[in-house]
Design a protein around this motif. Structure first.
Motif, mmCIF file in Angstrom:
data_model
loop_
_atom_site.group_PDB
_atom_site.id
_atom_site.type_symbol
_atom_site.label_atom_id
_atom_site.label_comp_id
_atom_site.label_asym_id
_atom_site.label_seq_id
_atom_site.Cartn_x
_atom_site.Cartn_y
_atom_site.Cartn_z
ATOM 1 N N ILE A 1 0.847 -1.200 0.000
ATOM 2 C CA ILE A 1 0.000 0.000 0.000
ATOM 3 C C ILE A 1 0.881 1.249 0.000
ATOM 4 N N ILE A 2 1.910 1.246 0.827
ATOM 5 C CA ILE A 2 2.831 2.385 0.903
ATOM 6 C C ILE A 2 3.463 2.648 -0.457
ATOM 7 N N ASP A 3 3.892 1.593 -1.107
ATOM 8 C CA ASP A 3 4.499 1.722 -2.434
ATOM 9 C C ASP A 3 3.468 2.202 -3.459
ATOM 10 N N TYR A 4 2.298 1.599 -3.450
ATOM 11 C CA TYR A 4 1.224 1.933 -4.389
ATOM 12 C C TYR A 4 0.806 3.396 -4.276
ATOM 13 N N LYS A 5 0.758 3.901 -3.056
ATOM 14 C CA LYS A 5 0.319 5.276 -2.799
ATOM 15 C C LYS A 5 1.477 6.279 -2.772
ATOM 16 N N HIS A 6 2.700 5.793 -2.984
ATOM 17 C CA HIS A 6 3.898 6.638 -2.981
ATOM 18 C C HIS A 6 4.049 7.388 -1.653
ATOM 19 N N ILE A 7 3.817 6.666 -0.575
ATOM 20 C CA ILE A 7 3.973 7.218 0.773
ATOM 21 C C ILE A 7 5.448 7.106 1.148
ATOM 22 N N LYS A 8 5.973 8.126 1.821
ATOM 23 C CA LYS A 8 7.413 8.212 2.115
ATOM 24 C C LYS A 8 7.940 7.049 2.946
ATOM 25 N N SER A 9 7.213 6.657 3.978
ATOM 26 C CA SER A 9 7.735 5.658 4.911
ATOM 27 C C SER A 9 6.599 5.052 5.728
ATOM 28 N N VAL A 10 6.952 4.038 6.490
ATOM 29 C CA VAL A 10 5.980 3.429 7.404
ATOM 30 C C VAL A 10 5.551 4.457 8.443
ATOM 31 N N ASN A 11 6.499 5.254 8.918
ATOM 32 C CA ASN A 11 6.163 6.283 9.901
ATOM 33 C C ASN A 11 5.179 7.294 9.323
ATOM 34 N N ASP A 12 5.410 7.718 8.093
ATOM 35 C CA ASP A 12 4.502 8.646 7.414
ATOM 36 C C ASP A 12 3.117 8.026 7.271
ATOM 37 N N PHE A 13 3.088 6.765 6.901
ATOM 38 C CA PHE A 13 1.826 6.025 6.756
ATOM 39 C C PHE A 13 1.046 6.039 8.070
ATOM 40 N N ALA A 14 1.728 5.708 9.159
ATOM 41 C CA ALA A 14 1.064 5.625 10.463
ATOM 42 C C ALA A 14 0.631 6.991 10.982
ATOM 43 N N LEU A 15 1.539 7.954 10.900
ATOM 44 C CA LEU A 15 1.272 9.263 11.509
ATOM 45 C C LEU A 15 0.367 10.145 10.661
ATOM 46 N N ASN A 16 0.612 10.213 9.374
ATOM 47 C CA ASN A 16 -0.080 11.184 8.532
ATOM 48 C C ASN A 16 -1.244 10.605 7.715
ATOM 49 N N TRP A 17 -1.207 9.322 7.462
ATOM 50 C CA TRP A 17 -2.296 8.727 6.680
ATOM 51 C C TRP A 17 -3.337 8.075 7.569
ATOM 52 N N LEU A 18 -2.892 7.431 8.640
ATOM 53 C CA LEU A 18 -3.831 6.791 9.559
ATOM 54 C C LEU A 18 -4.073 7.623 10.811
ATOM 55 N N ASN A 19 -3.340 8.717 10.931
ATOM 56 C CA ASN A 19 -3.484 9.650 12.052
ATOM 57 C C ASN A 19 -3.265 9.016 13.422
ATOM 58 N N TYR A 20 -2.297 8.092 13.489
ATOM 59 C CA TYR A 20 -1.934 7.499 14.775
ATOM 60 C C TYR A 20 -0.997 8.448 15.515
ATOM 61 N N ASP A 21 -0.976 8.329 16.824
ATOM 62 C CA ASP A 21 -0.096 9.151 17.654
ATOM 63 C C ASP A 21 1.367 8.736 17.517
ATOM 64 N N ALA A 22 1.582 7.456 17.229
ATOM 65 C CA ALA A 22 2.950 6.935 17.111
ATOM 66 C C ALA A 22 2.975 5.816 16.065
ATOM 67 N N PRO A 23 4.105 5.614 15.407
ATOM 68 C CA PRO A 23 4.184 4.587 14.368
ATOM 69 C C PRO A 23 4.325 3.163 14.908
ATOM 70 N N GLN A 24 4.530 2.993 16.200
ATOM 71 C CA GLN A 24 4.736 1.658 16.758
ATOM 72 C C GLN A 24 3.576 0.711 16.481
ATOM 73 N N LYS A 25 2.386 1.260 16.383
ATOM 74 C CA LYS A 25 1.205 0.435 16.120
ATOM 75 C C LYS A 25 1.373 -0.359 14.825
ATOM 76 N N ILE A 26 2.016 0.255 13.844
ATOM 77 C CA ILE A 26 2.272 -0.400 12.568
ATOM 78 C C ILE A 26 3.617 -1.121 12.592
ATOM 79 N N ASN A 27 4.633 -0.491 13.135
ATOM 80 C CA ASN A 27 5.970 -1.079 13.138
ATOM 81 C C ASN A 27 6.039 -2.417 13.877
#
Length: 71
Positions: free
Chosen positions: A18-44
């Motif tokens: 999904i990150i690649d398909y949407k050209h999202i910068k990183s897993v952290n960007d995905f978690a914080l800015n796309w899913l609006n999580y407080d921290a990326p650990q939920k995904i990491n």
């Protein structure tokens, strides 16, 4: 016999697709800015295949990316 993609991959690798398909910068960007999580650990934490995604994570991804097949 052909093995389905789902049987051959981890949930985290699907997130990476999904990150690649949407050209999202990183897993952290995905978690914080796309899913609006407080921290990326939920995904990491899903990098470890022993950890399974919560229903909340699946629902957040499905709601944010409606064109992505949740299967």
């Amino acid at each position: 016999m052909q093995t389905s993609f789902k049987e051959n991959s981890s949930f985290f690798s699907r997130i990476m697709q999904i990150i690649d398909y949407k050209h999202i910068k990183s897993v952290n960007d995905f978690a914080l800015n796309w899913l609006n999580y407080d921290a990326p650990q939920k995904i990491n934490r899903l990098k470890d295949q022993k950890n399974k995604p919560s229903y909340e994570i699946i629902l957040d991804i499905v709601n944010k990316f409606e064109e992505i097949n949740p299967e």
